[in-house]
Design a protein around this motif. Structure first.
Motif, mmCIF file in Angstrom:
data_model
loop_
_atom_site.group_PDB
_atom_site.id
_atom_site.type_symbol
_atom_site.label_atom_id
_atom_site.label_comp_id
_atom_site.label_asym_id
_atom_site.label_seq_id
_atom_site.Cartn_x
_atom_site.Cartn_y
_atom_site.Cartn_z
ATOM 1 N N ASN A 134 0.882 -1.161 0.000
ATOM 2 C CA ASN A 134 0.000 0.000 0.000
ATOM 3 C C ASN A 134 0.919 1.209 0.000
ATOM 4 N N ASN A 135 0.419 2.376 0.320
ATOM 5 C CA ASN A 135 1.252 3.568 0.258
ATOM 6 C C ASN A 135 2.387 3.567 1.282
ATOM 7 N N ASN A 136 2.325 2.685 2.268
ATOM 8 C CA ASN A 136 3.374 2.613 3.280
ATOM 9 C C ASN A 136 4.546 1.732 2.864
ATOM 10 N N GLY A 137 4.430 0.993 1.756
ATOM 11 C CA GLY A 137 5.548 0.208 1.266
ATOM 12 C C GLY A 137 5.158 -1.177 0.803
ATOM 13 N N PRO A 138 6.161 -1.926 0.310
ATOM 14 C CA PRO A 138 5.930 -3.296 -0.179
ATOM 15 C C PRO A 138 6.439 -4.352 0.807
ATOM 16 N N TYR A 139 5.947 -5.546 0.640
ATOM 17 C CA TYR A 139 6.389 -6.713 1.400
ATOM 18 C C TYR A 139 6.278 -7.910 0.464
ATOM 19 N N PHE A 140 7.005 -8.961 0.732
ATOM 20 C CA PHE A 140 7.088 -10.109 -0.166
ATOM 21 C C PHE A 140 6.414 -11.327 0.463
ATOM 22 N N ARG B 47 8.334 -11.906 3.964
ATOM 23 C CA ARG B 47 9.629 -11.281 4.237
ATOM 24 C C ARG B 47 9.720 -9.916 3.577
ATOM 25 N N ASP B 48 10.703 -9.141 4.059
ATOM 26 C CA ASP B 48 10.978 -7.841 3.446
ATOM 27 C C ASP B 48 11.514 -8.034 2.036
ATOM 28 N N LEU B 49 11.267 -7.048 1.205
ATOM 29 C CA LEU B 49 11.869 -7.029 -0.126
ATOM 30 C C LEU B 49 13.349 -6.675 0.013
ATOM 31 N N SER B 50 14.159 -7.238 -0.839
ATOM 32 C CA SER B 50 15.570 -6.865 -0.882
ATOM 33 C C SER B 50 15.876 -6.331 -2.278
ATOM 34 N N PRO B 51 16.972 -5.595 -2.435
ATOM 35 C CA PRO B 51 17.327 -5.101 -3.766
ATOM 36 C C PRO B 51 17.473 -6.231 -4.787
ATOM 37 N N ASP B 52 17.896 -7.407 -4.351
ATOM 38 C CA ASP B 52 18.049 -8.547 -5.270
ATOM 39 C C ASP B 52 16.713 -9.000 -5.872
#
Length: 142
Positions: A107-113, A133-138
């Motif tokens: 949502n507007n607060n960010g992404p998650y995986f 889990r959190d998204l990573s640059p990879d």
């Protein structure tokens, strides 16, 4: 000519494997509905119901695992603030019974995986495994 023959033989040998490793459009739609129902329940803060509907019965019987999944999902939902949207970003199959899907919830607060391994049962597609889990640059980098 030898190279062309090798290519044709390679494609011929690969064809049965690639044809077997796909799920039907109907199966794909059913998995979409299962995950949509899961996310609807998460957005309604019905976390236990969300996982009881999503997971295979053998997983639902593991009380501690289920508590951990519900707790983590609740934390993510509270951190990002509902409603959460989602989109499927990858899908791969292992035969016609197992499907690995990755979703980005956001949502507007960010992404998650969210990663889910779906298994075809007599009662439809159920999750055999789920990871949040959190998204990573990879995850985004080429």
């Amino acid at each position: 000519m030898k190279t062309l023959f090798s290519l044709i033989v390679s494609l011929f040998l690969l064809l049965p494997v690639t044809a077997y490793a796909q799920v039907s459009d109907a199966d794909s739609k059913q998995m979409d509905q299962v995950f949509d129902s899961f996310m609807s329940k998460v957005n309604a803060k019905q976390y236990d119901d969300a996982f009881n509907e999503l997971m295979m019965p053998q997983i639902k019987d593991q009380a501690q695992l289920l508590r951990n999944l519900v707790g983590l999902t609740k934390q993510v939902s509270e951190y990002f603030v509902s409603p959460l949207k989602y989109e499927k970003v990858t899908e791969s199959t292992l035969g016609t019974q197992l499907v690995y899907r990755q979703y980005v919830i956001y949502n507007n607060n960010g992404p998650y995986f969210v990663s889910v391994v779906m298994f075809r049962t007599d009662k439809g597609w159920k999750a055999q495994h789920i990871t949040l889990r959190d998204l990573s640059p990879d995850d985004v980098a080429p």
